[in-house]
Design an enzyme around this catalytic site. Structure first.
Site: not given
Length: 273
Positions: A37, A39, A217
């Site tokens: 991922d 961001d 996240d």
């Protein structure tokens, strides 16, 4: 900040001998697929989506790992492929973009599959009007989805979700999905997710038949966490202990340090042969 001279090990509750470390992963880089991922995982979150930046050395690290995995490294993001490319310019990495709406199998190439329909224009117009609820709400049109960022207006969170709920109630037949994130409410057509994008990615070379190693996240990454066992893969969350993951990193700093060590060790092992 994590010190790259020390071995960064993802914090985990599984037996220590089963925890992947840069040292243990190096011999298996031609058997794994590294899925990341962006961001909040690779990059630190910023006040606005346009303010994120790529720290020095990260693109070089990713390119080394691309070589060591024979191309089996991909970014998995809610951002569009175009947006991903702007952030990492001039690099163009393999990627799943738009929460699974777009896919690119090789860096520097065009999108390989665009199956998802764009968000309905009238629905998008109505959702966009929500940004007028409060100064500080930032509207991001991703084509396949619409994101309402409220990091600059945290007091507007409840009003935003209530407004989205009213629109959904007025359009019960609209096939849309609401994705809550870190100070963002994103609305997209139903029928595709990061997990569906990763499943499609894993059907194609050089990813097919490999064991995926995914780091994410946010709530939108949970769908990918959930499918990792289907591929005998491993998943790690960042900043929180997400349900069902094999372990977690405290912050993007630690993720970058882990990847840097993996790249350095891999390079050293190659040159020593």
């Amino acid at each position: 900040m994590s010190d790259n001279s020390e071995l960064i090990v993802p914090q985990t509750s599984v037996p220590a001998e089963l925890v992947p470390t840069p040292v243990s992963l190096v011999p298996h880089l031609r058997e794994v697929a590294i899925l990341l991922d962006i961001d909040g995982t690779l990059l630190d979150l910023a006040t606005t989506p346009r303010e994120v930046w790529v720290p020095p050395g990260l693109s070089e690290t990713l390119n080394i790992l691309m070589q060591r995995t024979s191309g089996a490294l991909a970014l998995v993001s809610g951002r569009s492929l175009n947006d991903i490319d702007l952030i990492f310019a001039p690099e163009m990495f393999p990627a799943v973009g738009g929460h699974g709406a777009e896919m690119r199998l090789a860096g520097g190439s065009e999108a390989d599959a665009i199956k998802a329909p764009p968000l309905d224009k009238e629905l998008k117009r109505r959702l966009a009007a929500i940004a007028k609820l409060s100064p500080g709400i930032l509207l991001e049109d991703k084509g396949y989805s619409l994101a309402l960022h409220y990091r600059l207006a945290p007091q507007a969170e409840k009003a935003i979700y209530e407004a989205v709920s009213r629109i959904r109630a007025e359009l019960p037949g609209a096939p849309i999905e609401v994705l809550p994130g870190k100070c963002v409410c994103e609305i997209k057509p139903a029928g595709f997710t990061k997990a569906s994008g990763v499943r499609e990615l894993m059907r194609h070379a050089p990813f097919e038949g490999r064991r995926p190693f995914f780091i994410g996240d946010d709530v939108t990454d949970e769908s990918v966490f959930a499918i990792m066992p289907d591929f005998a893969g491993l998943s790690f969350s960042v900043g929180r202990r997400a349900l069902g993951v094999d372990g977690h990193f405290d912050a993007p700093d630690d993720v970058r340090a882990f990847l840097s060590q993996l790249a350095q060790l891999g390079t050293n092992s190659t040159s020593s042969r």
